[in-house]
Design a protein around this motif. Sequence first.
Motif, short mmCIF file in Angstrom:
data_model
loop_
_atom_site.label_atom_id
_atom_site.label_comp_id
_atom_site.label_asym_id
_atom_site.label_seq_id
_atom_site.Cartn_x
_atom_site.Cartn_y
_atom_site.Cartn_z
N ASN A 601 0.89 -0.96 0.37
CA ASN A 601 0.29 -0.46 0.16
C ASN A 601 0.36 1.38 0.06
O ASN A 601 0.14 2.72 0.55
N HIS A 602 1.86 0.90 -0.14
CA HIS A 602 2.89 2.38 -0.84
C HIS A 602 3.49 2.67 -1.48
O HIS A 602 4.49 3.23 -1.77
N GLY A 603 3.03 2.30 -2.94
CA GLY A 603 3.10 2.48 -4.22
C GLY A 603 4.90 2.04 -4.64
O GLY A 603 5.08 1.36 -3.92
N PRO A 604 5.70 2.94 -5.10
CA PRO A 604 6.55 1.74 -6.19
C PRO A 604 7.38 2.12 -5.32
O PRO A 604 7.86 2.40 -4.09
N MET A 605 8.96 1.27 -5.64
CA MET A 605 10.12 0.84 -4.38
C MET A 605 10.57 1.82 -5.11
O MET A 605 11.56 2.14 -5.95
N HIS A 606 12.31 1.47 -3.96
CA HIS A 606 13.73 2.40 -4.01
C HIS A 606 13.32 3.58 -3.89
O HIS A 606 12.03 4.08 -3.79
N ARG A 608 14.11 6.22 -5.20
CA ARG A 608 13.95 6.99 -6.39
C ARG A 608 11.86 6.89 -6.32
O ARG A 608 11.69 7.27 -7.86
N GLY A 609 11.81 5.31 -6.44
CA GLY A 609 10.78 4.78 -7.41
C GLY A 609 11.28 4.28 -8.13
O GLY A 609 10.32 3.73 -9.12
N ASP A 610 12.00 3.63 -9.20
CA ASP A 610 12.45 2.65 -10.21
C ASP A 610 12.40 1.83 -10.63
O ASP A 610 12.19 1.41 -11.31
N ARG A 611 11.71 1.08 -8.98
CA ARG A 611 11.20 -0.06 -9.27
C ARG A 611 9.88 0.04 -9.36
O ARG A 611 8.74 -0.14 -8.37
N THR A 612 9.04 0.28 -10.28
CA THR A 612 7.50 0.98 -11.02
C THR A 612 7.40 0.06 -11.38
O THR A 612 7.36 -0.33 -12.98
N ARG A 630 3.05 -5.37 -6.13
CA ARG A 630 3.32 -6.84 -6.80
C ARG A 630 4.17 -6.97 -8.52
O ARG A 630 5.03 -6.83 -8.01
N ALA A 631 3.84 -5.76 -8.45
CA ALA A 631 4.07 -4.97 -10.28
C ALA A 631 6.02 -4.76 -9.33
O ALA A 631 6.78 -5.28 -10.45
N GLY A 632 5.34 -3.55 -8.68
CA GLY A 632 6.78 -3.40 -8.43
C GLY A 632 7.71 -3.77 -7.85
O GLY A 632 8.54 -4.28 -8.30
N PHE A 633 7.40 -4.92 -6.99
CA PHE A 633 8.49 -6.06 -6.39
C PHE A 633 8.97 -7.22 -7.50
O PHE A 633 9.78 -6.81 -7.70
N PHE A 743 12.69 12.27 -6.23
CA PHE A 743 12.46 10.78 -5.73
C PHE A 743 11.05 10.49 -5.35
O PHE A 743 10.11 11.17 -5.20
N LYS A 744 10.89 9.59 -5.46
CA LYS A 744 9.74 8.95 -4.42
C LYS A 744 9.43 9.76 -3.20
O LYS A 744 10.33 9.89 -2.42
N ILE A 745 8.46 9.98 -2.45
CA ILE A 745 8.39 10.80 -1.75
C ILE A 745 8.25 9.72 -0.57
O ILE A 745 7.73 8.16 -0.21
N PRO A 746 9.52 9.06 0.28
CA PRO A 746 9.26 8.05 1.66
C PRO A 746 8.58 8.36 2.42
O PRO A 746 7.99 9.16 3.86
#
Length: 935
Positions: A601-606, A608-612, A630-633, A743-746
């Motif tokens: 429930n916390h969006g894209p990963m890394h 920078r959000g580059d695992r998206t 799931r797609a991000g991971f 960056f993705k907002i952490p």
Amino acid sequence: MSSAPWRCSKRFFPIVLASACLLLATRIADKPSALPQRTASPARAQLAGRASSGPSYTLFESGQVRPLALSPDGSLLFAVNTPANHLEIFSIQWSADQSVAPGLSPVASVPVGLEPVAVAVRSATEVWVVNHLSDSVSIVDVSDLSAARVVRTLLVGDEPRDIVFAGPNFDHAYITTAHRGQNAPFDPQLTTPSIGRADVWVFDANALDNTLGGTPLTIITLFCDTPRALAVTPDGSTVYAAAFHSGNRTTTVSAGSIPKNGLPPPNASADGTPGAAVGLIVKYRQSSKDGQMHWLDELDRSWDSAVRLSLPDKDVFAIDATADPPVQVADPAGVYTGVGTVLFNMAVNPVSGTVYVSNTDAQNDHRFEGAGILAGHSVRGHLVESRISVLSAGQATPHHLNKHIDYTHCCDPSPNAESVKSLAFPTGMAVSSDGTTLYVAAFGSSKIGVFDTGQLESDSFVPDTANQISVSGGGPSGLVLDETRNWLYVLTRFDDSISIVDLASRQEAAHVALYNPEPASVVNGRRFLYDASTTSSHGDSACASCHIFGDFDSLAWDLGNPDNAPLKDPGPFAFVPPGPIQPFNPLKGPMTTQSLRGMANHGPMHWRGDRTGGNDAPSAQPDRGSFDQRAGFNKFNPAFQDLVGGSNPLAPADMQAFTDFVLQLTYPPNPIRNLDNSLTADQQAGRDFFMGATTKGVASDTVKTCNGCHVLDPNGNSQFGVARPGFFGTDGQSSFENESQLFKIPHLRNLYQKVGKFGMSPDSFFPVDATPTMGDQVRGFGFLHDGSVDTLFRFHGAAVFVQTSQNPGGISVNAAGQKLRRQIEAFLLAFDSNLAPIVGQEITLTQSNSAVAGPRIDLFESRAAAGECELVAKGLVQGQASGFLYDPIQQVFNDSQSSNALADPDLRALTQIPGGELTFTCVPPGSGSRIAGEI
């Protein structure tokens, strides 16, 4: 439900106690069925040895430290059942003439606190269990196995991990905890430089007094980050305590301290894209130029002028257990440095007194993932080295367990001639009584390494499968040596079982499954985090090389790949300046390891959000495009080749199983926040500013309020029925942060874990506050994506937050502004998390402590009424294991085995019967019915 598949459903106190039961007669006379005779439920027997698909289970993935122990006479084996929150007790089946097949016969199962990770035997009648999530120690009376039960709960600091008994009579208990927590009787001084962040609590087992959680004899604070393992000399005179994330004398030089083109090459990717202006990881080590110690980069260039702290790297500490009270042995004799980066466990040679420390040593001062074509180097397949460090004569000498590996070559399919000899992630150890043999559990290899101690200490050993013992189940975490039978007991965490190894044949003789409430998705997916034997060419690397027990390693890594091309950044964005959106740069610079906890429930990963998944589908809450976790991971799958060093990515089904496991990992409750979930005056003032209440919604950084980007909404996406609702600092969007990259907002749930770095490289964007070099600190990495910012106080003094005519809602530079920055810092350290702070907390109500325990139980009931937890009570009722679940609406405790209920006063009154102690525990919402029934 019976306490275990093997336990009789009815147990009674001796007849001499019958009169005590009459004391309650008048209280329960109007409830003739309140204490019914039960029949044994087959549910737990049916589930033994396989995963449960039953009620809610919360996955914390707490790392076991000392999960097994033998009774003094060698007849019983004690095992912590971490997922089931029990101490399992087995009698050992064995005969000298081998007429009886080797095995373990379960005789008792005792409910303890949440996430037990260590057990120590004090005597033939008493066993102590360390509960990692409950911040407690359960004292278990085993004098009568038919009535084994918790008789006292001690309250300790945050996340206790290990326990040993030492001292002249071995009657002092030593317990490691983090230097924080609601049960700690001190100010943790989170904003004070040069403070040790590791504690060892010492209790006199003969004088626990009648206070709520027991009064420690002393609390020894050690100058390191959170501690983990303990070891004690055979005579009990010295206790050794080890840091967990001890670091390796690396830190980040801020981007603002690096001149243009000052980074080591390459400064552009293979397609010519210039690298971003980023920081640089440096290490305090000996220079090849002058032989002196300096902060050096990979080119051996000194950055001494840019580093404003010292990292003494104190790893293992000696404690004088004969002193009154016990104290750390004075430096330098009382401390060992250079032991390793992540320290898992320790063992003492009973003959020589030599100490062995199982650890990994990180290679984070080397840059880049991938094949390293353009740069000529990378860390692919060489993230960490698994080691045993030998402590002797005041020195630490590390020995690489996998010295056979050729790291210049990667990546052959596994298994191969090299990988089958490797031992990954050494954890538990045991030493033979003659001091000649060391047994090491290789958690990531599903093997036990067998070492001649003389060869280990001289580094003359040769890695060979002939000196390794395979165990089924996977993830061996703890060992106990039984020399009478020539057996080795091994707890295998992947499947929550115990293996018996016949040391004569070096074969597994039996494998006994514990009851396991984990869902199949957890059991099936766990191994992909740790299993180096199948995920890496060398057999020594896995995702857990950095994501220690699903969390982080407290380090930063520069894992850009200059051989890659830029990748489109699909957002979505909370704020971005005018102009084209910058793509993800292949040269991304240092990034601190992020936890695998709480990603759902916390969006894209890394960072920078580059695992998206945002480049594959349009983005929409709760689970499309960039918001599809799931797609991000699944975008991490290439890392099994580019980083871990495998020959191929995981098969799609395996990657999906890994995803299903990881997205269940949960953050523990915040240990800084008050147990009643209230805020202090300063925390509340900080929250008011954060939420925009102070500024009446006016932006604090010219564009938005803090909450405008770092969304705090415990119910976020609940309207969509997501499994784990809530936004805790981010809703998954990205933003421009006045840096060279977007960056993705952490999220902000784990900021308290990053305290301990004080002293920052000069950077014009952050106020230096006329701060000179700050001296010795326990961490090299702090806040921001690269760990370059030392404190939250400094972060909120950044230029973007300063109050100006263009930013009227900002923070003033006067004394009032300084105070406000401290208040914001206080709130962020106590930031909301998925679980309320009460979750896990417990207390045992006894005949003699109702005056102090009663108010704590009242607190538990009030938090259960607020929906922050579910309250479970467990113990023996009329000699029978019983579990009760509190109903906050009816204000009664429902018997888990019947439709009957007891009013609160009636339940508490049961503890006045000898042997009737009840332990009250606040458990995660949704799991109360299951946990109450697991008795």
